[in-house]
Design an enzyme around this catalytic site. Structure first.
Site, PDB file in Angstrom:
ATOM      1  N   SER A 167      44.484  35.532  27.783  1.00 43.41           N
ATOM      2  CA  SER A 167      44.701  37.140  27.695  1.00 43.41           C
ATOM      3  C   SER A 167      45.688  37.744  26.826  1.00 43.41           C
ATOM      4  O   SER A 167      45.824  37.572  25.791  1.00 43.41           O
ATOM      5  CB  SER A 167      45.072  37.723  29.376  1.00 43.41           C
ATOM      6  OG  SER A 167      44.685  39.221  29.495  1.00 43.41           O
ATOM      7  N   GLU A 263      33.070  38.681  31.354  1.00 44.22           N
ATOM      8  CA  GLU A 263      34.173  39.412  31.015  1.00 44.22           C
ATOM      9  C   GLU A 263      34.131  40.364  29.969  1.00 44.22           C
ATOM     10  O   GLU A 263      33.511  40.129  28.942  1.00 44.22           O
ATOM     11  CB  GLU A 263      35.344  38.474  30.938  1.00 44.22           C
ATOM     12  CG  GLU A 263      35.455  37.923  29.622  1.00 44.22           C
ATOM     13  CD  GLU A 263      36.723  37.073  29.264  1.00 44.22           C
ATOM     14  OE1 GLU A 263      37.754  37.730  29.592  1.00 44.22           O
ATOM     15  OE2 GLU A 263      36.711  35.837  29.229  1.00 44.22           O
ATOM     16  N   HIS A 293      37.924  36.663  33.884  1.00 42.46           N
ATOM     17  CA  HIS A 293      38.810  36.508  32.761  1.00 42.46           C
ATOM     18  C   HIS A 293      39.946  35.660  33.133  1.00 42.46           C
ATOM     19  O   HIS A 293      40.481  35.509  34.148  1.00 42.46           O
ATOM     20  CB  HIS A 293      39.180  38.120  32.725  1.00 42.46           C
ATOM     21  CG  HIS A 293      40.441  38.243  31.774  1.00 42.46           C
ATOM     22  ND1 HIS A 293      40.465  38.214  30.239  1.00 42.46           N
ATOM     23  CD2 HIS A 293      41.831  38.490  31.853  1.00 42.46           C
ATOM     24  CE1 HIS A 293      41.589  38.406  29.808  1.00 42.46           C
ATOM     25  NE2 HIS A 293      42.346  38.414  30.704  1.00 42.46           N
TER      26      HIS A 293
END
Length: 325
Positions: A167, A263, A293
């Site tokens: 991320s 996602e 995610h």
């Protein structure tokens, strides 16, 4: 093989049938976790600070028998996993996610990194980079660069250093590779970026952000507008160190990208992968079905996460073997 896959030989579409338990967890995440994250990102700095403290106070109980201590490498702190004094072993520098505002959660990030290190017979450093909004760009990226330099100075050869992150941490990983190249430092043996955020200037694009805004189990698309001012401040978000989608992709080490088709950041990965492939990067991309995610973090919840971790381990074993021959 479909025409789309044939045109993208680096892309592997996972066809795993999700277990019933995994589907139920996805529903719970959509009902509970996504609203909580949206509430957090839209809240005050004081609310963020309270959550930062609560997350940092947690303990990692599943360290796979490895030492797990908070320490300082060079001039940056973080969780030291295994024996960082043994420079004959590989070392994993891990950059955690959390929308640039949340610290590593030891029961989640710590356990995942320990699991990877145990499988790779390596040590690890889970970097505690500075967080927004108190420290805006480029503070976190500066810390990542300092940590990489510190591992080199400690005696780890670059060909035994592995980079990984998810991320926001995968965004920082891609920024770090640009910094390493710019400084003329030796590149790591390879880098694994899970669900990277690669476009910071547009909430509505790449297209999967709008298309999957109601489907994503974790990320609240409408709350993304808060991340840019919290982290980037007044910086131009087209800066490739902020938005790696626009980076020069030449002269990078082997890259493993991983995302899911459920996602909102799916196209952040796929568009960057196409640019990397065009630049001649040694590249592998896995696109998983439906999962959330950064799902490889959730090994205690999703059986599929454990398979994804095995894929990451296999990637690093291969790159380590070839880099040290």
């Amino acid at each position: 093989m479909s025409a789309s896959q044939a045109a993208r030989p680096y892309l592997r579409i996972k066809t795993t049938q999700l277990r019933v338990r995994s589907r139920m967890v996805l529903l719970l995440m959509r009902w509970l976790l996504r609203p909580w994250l949206g509430h957090l990102l839209s809240g005050s700095h004081k609310r963020l600070a309270k959550v930062q403290l609560r997350m940092a106070a947690q303990r990692c109980r599943d360290t796979k028998g490895l030492a797990f201590e908070y320490g300082i490498i060079g001039k940056v702190p973080g969780h030291c996993i295994g024996e960082l004094g043994d420079t004959d072993r590989p070392v994993l520098l891990y950059l955690h996610g959390g929308a640039f505002v949340l610290p590593a959660a030891p029961p989640v990030h710590g356990a995942a990194v320990a699991d990877l290190c145990h499988a790779l017979n390596s040590s690890g450093f889970l970097l505690d980079y500075r967080l927004a909004p108190l420290n805006r760009f480029p503070a976190a990226l500066d810390d990542c660069e300092q940590a990489y330099r510190a591992l080199l100075e400690r005696g780890f050869p670059a060909e035994r250093i592995m980079l990984a992150g998810e991320s926001a941490g995968a965004n920082l990983l891609l920024g770090l590779l640009q910094r390493i190249r710019k400084a003329g430092l030796p590149m790591p043996c390879g880098a694994a970026a899970v669900s990277p955020a690669t476009e910071m200037g547009r909430i509505h694009a790449p297209p999967s952000r709008a298309r999957l805004r109601l489907r994503d189990p974790i990320l609240p698309a409408a709350a993304l507008h808060r991340i840019d001012p919290l982290y980037a401040g007044g910086e131009d978000a087209s800066n490739p160190e902020l938005s790696p989608l626009y980076m020069d992709c030449h002269d990078l080490p082997p890259i493993y990208l991983l995302a899911t088709d459920g996602e909102i950041l799916a196209d952040d990965t796929l568009l960057l992968a196409a640019r990397m492939h065009a630049a001649g990067v040694e590249l592998r991309v896995d696109l998983w079905p439906a999962l959330p995610h950064a799902f490889p973090l959730f090994g205690a919840v999703f059986p599929e996460a454990r398979e994804a971790r095995r894929d990451i381990v296999a990637f690093f074993r291969d790159t380590l073997e070839r880099a040290t021959q």
